[in-house]
Design an enzyme around this catalytic site. Sequence first.
Site, PDB file in Angstrom:
ATOM      1  N   ASN A  62       0.878  -1.032  -0.021  1.00 21.07           N
ATOM      2  CA  ASN A  62       0.162  -0.044   0.025  1.00 21.07           C
ATOM      3  C   ASN A  62       0.898   1.183  -0.091  1.00 21.07           C
ATOM      4  OD1 ASN A  62       0.577  -0.847   2.625  1.00 21.07           O
ATOM      5  ND2 ASN A  62      -0.956   0.234   3.680  1.00 21.07           N
ATOM      6  N   GLU A  64       0.377   5.090   0.825  1.00 14.69           N
ATOM      7  CA  GLU A  64      -0.689   6.228   1.317  1.00 14.69           C
ATOM      8  C   GLU A  64      -0.357   7.612   0.672  1.00 14.69           C
ATOM      9  OE1 GLU A  64      -1.252   5.396   5.440  1.00 14.69           O
ATOM     10  OE2 GLU A  64      -2.282   3.614   4.873  1.00 14.69           O
ATOM     11  N   GLU A  75      -2.992  -4.546  -3.043  1.00 13.00           N
ATOM     12  CA  GLU A  75      -3.503  -5.369  -4.319  1.00 13.00           C
ATOM     13  C   GLU A  75      -3.691  -4.673  -5.522  1.00 13.00           C
ATOM     14  OE1 GLU A  75      -4.755  -4.971  -1.153  1.00 13.00           O
ATOM     15  OE2 GLU A  75      -6.101  -6.384  -0.498  1.00 13.00           O
ATOM     16  N   CYS A 112     -10.448  -5.119   0.580  1.00  9.18           N
ATOM     17  CA  CYS A 112     -11.452  -4.292   0.613  1.00  9.18           C
ATOM     18  C   CYS A 112     -12.600  -4.225  -0.651  1.00  9.18           C
ATOM     19  CB  CYS A 112     -10.868  -2.770   0.996  1.00  9.18           C
ATOM     20  SG  CYS A 112     -10.123  -2.007  -0.855  1.00  9.18           S
ATOM     21  N   CYS A 115     -10.774  -3.104  -3.919  1.00 10.78           N
ATOM     22  CA  CYS A 115      -9.787  -4.125  -4.294  1.00 10.78           C
ATOM     23  C   CYS A 115     -10.527  -5.564  -5.142  1.00 10.78           C
ATOM     24  CB  CYS A 115      -9.000  -4.594  -3.128  1.00 10.78           C
ATOM     25  SG  CYS A 115      -7.529  -3.451  -2.779  1.00 10.78           S
TER      26      CYS A 115
HETATM   27  N1  THU Z   1      -5.281  -1.712   2.505  1.00 15.94           N
HETATM   28  C1  THU Z   1      -4.883  -2.159   1.490  1.00 15.94           C
HETATM   29  O1  THU Z   1      -3.833  -2.143   1.031  1.00 15.94           O
HETATM   30  N2  THU Z   1      -5.462  -3.463   1.204  1.00 15.94           N
HETATM   31  C2  THU Z   1      -6.707  -3.763   1.584  1.00 15.94           C
HETATM   32  O2  THU Z   1      -7.282  -4.606   1.062  1.00 15.94           O
HETATM   33  C3  THU Z   1      -7.319  -2.925   2.750  1.00 15.94           C
HETATM   34  C4  THU Z   1      -6.703  -1.891   3.201  1.00 15.94           C
HETATM   35  C5  THU Z   1      -4.634  -0.349   2.905  1.00 15.94           C
HETATM   36  C6  THU Z   1      -5.045   0.780   2.599  1.00 15.94           C
HETATM   37  C7  THU Z   1      -4.612   1.774   3.670  1.00 15.94           C
HETATM   38  O3  THU Z   1      -3.382   2.306   3.157  1.00 15.94           O
HETATM   39  C8  THU Z   1      -4.426   0.855   4.741  1.00 15.94           C
HETATM   40  O4  THU Z   1      -4.434  -0.624   4.467  1.00 15.94           O
HETATM   41  C9  THU Z   1      -5.442   1.070   5.836  1.00 15.94           C
HETATM   42  O5  THU Z   1      -6.593   1.052   5.504  1.00 15.94           O
END
Ligand code: THU
Length: 158
Positions: A62, A64, A75, A112, A115
């Site tokens: 991830n 941000e 993902e 999520c 994704c």
């Molecule tokens: N996040 C992911 O990378 N994948 C997911 O399926 C759920 C959430 C990340 C997004 C954000 O950077 C952090 O987790 C907290 O939500």
Amino acid sequence: MQKLNLTISLEKYDNETELTPIEQTLLKEARKATYKSYAPYSKFHVGAAVLLDDDQIITANNQENAAFPSGSCAEQSAIFWIGANHPDRKIKAIAVIARPGSGDDFRGVPPCGACRQAMLEYENRQNEPIRLIMLNSDNQILITESIGDLLPLKFNEF
Ligand code: THU
């Protein structure tokens, strides 16, 4: 009126050693990928490892952003990079895992909704299922045979 019950089936493994060697490698690579994540806001480091049909493994994490919605989940970072750089390759499997905080403890993270939809696009595009490997809260391994399984009443079926 009728009630419809939609069910999905998942593979559940108590121990990682029950997985195939390549699936074990995918989880290992996903864990490694969490250490390169950029998550200064949530401090929730997510790693994804993707197996392509030429046995190449692509990892991502991830990324941000101060403007929260501008960030990218692990993902999506992975599959969009693959879409951009290996458009003709098929995705066989994706492993995803999270490492909260600055320690070395891992936990499961079911993808999520955004994704799931994003991965579904690639599954449909390649016309072959993508296995998704994740952990539940008891650190057991859950595997779905396809991304579509995670999206009952998926948008593209209407
Ligand atoms: N996040 C992911 O990378 N994948 C997911 O399926 C759920 C959430 C990340 C997004 C954000 O950077 C952090 O987790 C907290 O939500």
